[in-house]
Structures are given as C-alpha cells and as structure tokens.
Design an enzyme around this catalytic site. Structure first.
Site, mmCIF file in Angstrom:
data_model
loop_
_atom_site.group_PDB
_atom_site.id
_atom_site.type_symbol
_atom_site.label_atom_id
_atom_site.label_comp_id
_atom_site.label_asym_id
_atom_site.label_seq_id
_atom_site.Cartn_x
_atom_site.Cartn_y
_atom_site.Cartn_z
ATOM 1 N N ASP A 1 -16.189 27.409 -70.463
ATOM 2 C CA ASP A 1 -16.635 28.441 -69.527
ATOM 3 C C ASP A 1 -16.244 29.839 -69.990
ATOM 4 O O ASP A 1 -15.298 30.014 -70.752
ATOM 5 C CB ASP A 1 -16.027 28.201 -68.133
ATOM 6 C CG ASP A 1 -14.501 28.158 -68.178
ATOM 7 O OD1 ASP A 1 -13.962 27.520 -69.095
ATOM 8 O OD2 ASP A 1 -13.857 28.776 -67.308
ATOM 9 N N GLU A 2 -16.994 30.788 -69.493
ATOM 10 C CA GLU A 2 -16.662 32.220 -69.593
ATOM 11 C C GLU A 2 -16.154 32.643 -70.974
ATOM 12 O O GLU A 2 -15.178 33.380 -71.070
ATOM 13 C CB GLU A 2 -15.592 32.569 -68.539
ATOM 14 C CG GLU A 2 -16.038 32.312 -67.134
ATOM 15 C CD GLU A 2 -14.925 32.481 -66.108
ATOM 16 O OE1 GLU A 2 -15.209 33.015 -65.036
ATOM 17 O OE2 GLU A 2 -13.784 32.047 -66.365
ATOM 18 N N SER A 3 -16.870 32.204 -72.019
ATOM 19 C CA SER A 3 -16.483 32.645 -73.367
ATOM 20 C C SER A 3 -17.214 33.946 -73.668
ATOM 21 O O SER A 3 -18.065 34.002 -74.562
ATOM 22 C CB SER A 3 -16.844 31.560 -74.388
ATOM 23 O OG SER A 3 -15.897 30.541 -74.332
#
Ligand code: TNX
Length: 535
Positions: A350-352
C-alpha cells in the site's frame, strides 16, 4: 375492600414471580453472530453438580475444546464438570476430521449435543452454547445462581471462509499477552484469521535471525518515541499456537516496498536515500527523481535513514533495483514462512507513493514469486492488483474500488476491508477521544449495515474470500484504547462475515449486542457504549 386489595397485591406478586421464572427462549439469548437457524423448544437444560462432558471422536483439538468448555463452566458455576469419553450430559460429537466449520447444537432437558464434521465446527458450537447461558457465565468469578439454557436446536455455518481482524503492532507495539487477550475475544465471535501488521515505517516487530538489526534498531521505537519492542521467533510461535488452538490462523504482514523506513534505518546499505518524511506527494516524487539521478551519476554512499516516530505515510521505499533488497526479502519470507503454518503471507504493497510505477510493478511481481517459492499465497493491499497477480493471490480492498475490480478481472479473490465500514481505527463520531477520521466516522450501525457482496460494483459473493476489520494503532496505546475502538464494532463485522445477508437485521443486532455488552462488562472490557443501543 381490604381483602380485595390483599388478593390483588398477592396476584401481582405471583405474576411477577411467574414472569421471572419464565425462561428466555433460545432465540432471545443474544447469540453473536446470529446463527443461520435457531428453532426454540420448550423446557431448558440445567447445569448442576452432576453435569459432565462426553467427547466422541479423537484428536488434540477435541480434547482442547472439551477442556476449554469445562474450564468456563467450572469457573462460573463452581461445579466439577468432569470430561470423559464414556458418558456425559453435554456431548461433543466430532463425526470426522474435515475442515468443516458448520455445526449443530441440540439442547434438550437432559442432554446437550454439539456435532460437526470438523473440530472448528465443534468449537463454534461451544461458543454458541456459552452465549446461551446467563451473561454471568462470562464473569471471572463464580456466582451462586441457576445455570440454565433454553431448549432448542441451532444449525449454523459461516457465510464467508475468511473472517478476520488485523492488529497493527508496528505503530504501537503490543506484547504477547495483549495479542492473546485479543485472540480470546475474537474467538468468541467465531473469527478465524488474525492478520499481524508486523512492520511499518515506525517499527519492525519480528525477529529475523539472518538480519538481526531489523529488531535491534528497527524495533527500538514507535509512534511518539516510546521504546517499541518486538516478538522473538519463540514469541511468535507461541502466538501462532495459542491462536490455532482457538481456530484462528495468523497472517503475518511485512509491508513493502513502501512503509519501510524501519528497514532503511536498520541497514544503511539498503537505503537509496530517497525517503523524505515530509512534503506532499508531488514534491516528494520530484525529490525521488532528483535523488535517483544523483544516485546514477555518483557512487553515493548509502547511509541508514533516521528512525521515524510520526504518523505520516507514503514517504519511504525500498530500492527496487538493488539485488540486496531481494536477498533481505527472501530471508525474511523464508524465516517467517517456516514458523507460519497458515497458507497466507501478506506483502503489504500500500501507499508506495515514492516508488515509480514501473518499479512498483516489477517489485510486487518479483515478491509474489519469492512468497510462492516459500510455499505461501500472497495477500496484499488493493494496490497490488495494478500488477500481474499470481493465481490464487488475494487483493485486500481498503480504498480503491478500481483496484478490487482489477483483481476480479484477473480471476483473483478480494478480501473486503472497506475503510469506511471496517476500519476499527476510525472514530465513532467527532467527539471520540482517540482514532482517526480520514475515511469516515463509523458508528455501530454503519459498521453493521453493509453487504460485502453489494459494496463494490462488479464484485459479488463469488469474488470475495471474506471480510477483515483492521485496527491501525497510530492513536492506540493501551489495552483500554484498543478495546474502546474495537468493541462493539468487531461484533458487527463478525456478523457481516458470518451471517447470511438475508438473515441480518439491525433491530435484532441491537438487542443482541446489549446482551453481549453484559458479557464484556463482567470482564471489564472497555467497550464503547454507542448511543444507538439500549445497553
Ligand atoms: C492507511 S490502510 C494505511 C495505514 C494507516 C491507516 C490509518 C492502508 C493499507 N494504509 O498505513 O495506518 O490508513 O487509518
């Protein structure tokens, strides 16, 4: 006139006693989650000094379950409640040894029989039976009262195979005893997966023998700068065993390639130096490009990142071009898989925000292969569906419906954790003391009133592995904090996952959750007394 008054008063008293003696019906005892079918009968079964448990069938699991039941009954009633294979008034009948989670519970005046083709089914039958008793059964202290359960028959099975919760032990570390306490409370709600979010920017929480600095350095702090902590592999094995006895499978998560500052702080040689905790996404992305250019031009000396104790997300990334990155991941997945009997390994994803798209795709596809090579199936947050998923891998929907659809189009299943419904760290309303509200305020009715199979366009029942309620812990420090955010909403999510949609009903849930509240209260569970419920 006097006589008449007396007679009237006496009849009132008689009526009141009669009402008191009138037993609850089996469909009014407050079973949570609601079973598929409950048929009440007249009469009741009473536990007394001659009550005993008979087990029919073999295995360690059955003997654990019978002890579990006996112990709970002994604690509350003070009776001996012996367990044997010969005779007994409460029969646990394990008919074969399959994975079957369905069960039947038949309560007669002389006998109670719980039967299933699987040990987990027997365990769930026991949970249902315990809830059919007066709430005081859940008190840690014995009490002097009659212990009756109303007669009837329950036939029950879960709607979804995966019914889970997640604990973020990275943002604030939770010790083994805290996790076990959580497992106990999950088991009562017939939940069967506990996802441990073991790593994030703020802390690495699992011993990896081949990379000791991950815990030495990466585990040394947490949000707010406290001392952090980590599980030794022995601790982890202990948690896994405790959970599995209660039919809960542990899913370990190592979040990557983003949410990795704790790794980069532990091993400078892995740090490309492009993680910058502040700045909005755009400026961060520009900085990434600049740093990458600099890296290419010069032989930059890699330095460890600073430990991070704030609550921003999306600023860190592993270096996806570096072979050493994959060496670390291979070692971590290998060591952790060897002590994880369950089928799943959660790879985060997530959220890279500071990983370039092509790098992200290359990375996730390669990590899925690593996980597969160690015999596990990958689960990842919904962003992983933007890459090519291996067959059988699972995307955990939390925010992006388009990503869930991408998984479905690839023939992969989705685990439903919509932040607006299932995130236990969301505040109940604007006055809630702790928690966040970026996705929504989630009152109890909101956590209950949704249908996983009708939530996201194009995702129907067959595409859904199950439902999971994550607890992120940026604002969760103590056991009281945890209990306050988790309960009663976890019961709502458990029912969403267990009970078929057509059987679910808020009015019924509202009555039953008030009874469940008494069970929690007797054990000092610090649950939120939602104003939507008459507690
Ligand atoms: C988003 S949900 C995150 C977490 C935060 C959470 C707080 C997800 C996959 N990522 O890193 O802790 O919001 O609610």
């Amino acid at each position: 006139m006097k006589k008449f008054k007396l007679a009237f008063a006496m009849s009132i008293v008689l009526l009141a006693t009669a009402c008191q003696n009138q037993k609850e019906s089996l469909d009014a005892v407050g079973i949570m989650p609601l079973p598929a079918s409950v048929v009440p009968a007249s009469g009741s079964f009473q536990v007394n000094e001659s009550t005993s448990i008979q087990i029919s069938g073999d295995g360690e699991e059955l003997s654990f379950i019978s002890d579990y039941l006996a112990q709970k009954l002994r604690n509350a009633t003070g009776f001996a409640i012996p367990v044997s294979g010969d005779a007994g008034s409460i029969v646990l009948d394990l008919r074969s040894n399959s994975e079957d989670e369905s069960y039947e519970l038949e309560i007669g005046e002389e006998k109670i029989v719980i039967s299933s083709n699987g040990a987990s089914g027997i365990f769930y039958g026991v949970q249902t039976l315990l809830q059919a008793f007066p709430a005081e059964l859940f008190s840690p202290n014995p009490s002097n009262q009659t212990w009756e359960v109303p007669a009837g028959k329950i036939v029950d099975k879960p709607e979804y195979a995966y019914r889970g919760s997640m604990l973020d032990v990275s943002r604030h570390f939770m010790g083994v005893e805290e996790v076990k306490h959580y497992i106990d409370l999950m088991a009562e709600l017939k939940l069967n997966y506990l996802h441990l979010h073991l790593t994030d920017d703020q802390g690495w929480r699992i011993e990896i023998k081949s990379w000791p600095k991950l815990t030495e350095i990466g585990g040394s702090t947490q949000v707010g700068g406290g001392e952090g902590g980590y599980y030794t592999q022995e601790d982890y094995v202990n948690i896994v065993k405790y959970a599995s006895q209660r039919f809960i499978t542990i899913v370990p998560e190592v979040d990557m390639p983003g949410h990795t500052n704790a790794i980069l702080a532990s091993y400078g040689e892995l740090n490309s130096g492009i993680n910058l905790p502040d700045g909005d996404t755009e400026t961060v992305t520009k900085s990434v490009e600049k740093a990458e250019e600099a890296l290419k031009k010069s032989n930059i000396i890699r330095e460890p990142a600073e430990l991070y104790t704030g609550i921003e997300v999306g600023f860190s990334t592993l270096d996806t071009d570096l072979e050493l990155t994959y060496q670390l991941i291979d070692d971590v997945v290998r060591e952790l898989s060897a002590i994880t009997p369950g089928p799943y390994f959660h790879i985060g994803g997530d959220e890279s925000h500071v990983t370039k798209k092509d790098d992200y795709i290359y990375f996730i596809e390669r990590v899925q292969e690593i996980v597969k090579s160690h015999g596990k199936t990958s689960i990842g947050w919904d962003e992983i569906a933007t890459t090519t998923l291996l067959p059988g891998n699972v995307a955990q929907f939390w925010a992006m419906a388009d990503n869930a659809k991408l998984a479905q189009e690839q023939g992969n299943q989705v685990l439903m954790s919509p932040a607006k419904k299932a995130y236990l760290d969301m505040q109940y309303d604007s006055t809630t003391r702790i928690g966040l509200h970026w996705a929504a305020y989630i009152e109890l009715d909101s956590a209950y009133l949704w249908d996983p199979a009708n939530y996201t366009e194009g995702i129907s029942k067959k595409d859904i592995l199950g439902v999971e309620a994550p607890l992120w812990t940026e604002t969760v420090v103590t056991r009281d904090d945890l209990e306050y955010l988790v309960f009663p909403r976890l019961a709502a999510i458990a029912e969403v996952a267990w009970t078929p949609m057509e059987k679910r009903n808020w009015e019924s849930f509202k009555k039953r959750i008030a009874i469940q509240g008494k069970r929690w209260e007797l054990r000092d569970i610090n649950f939120y007394k939602s104003p939507k419920v008459d507690w």
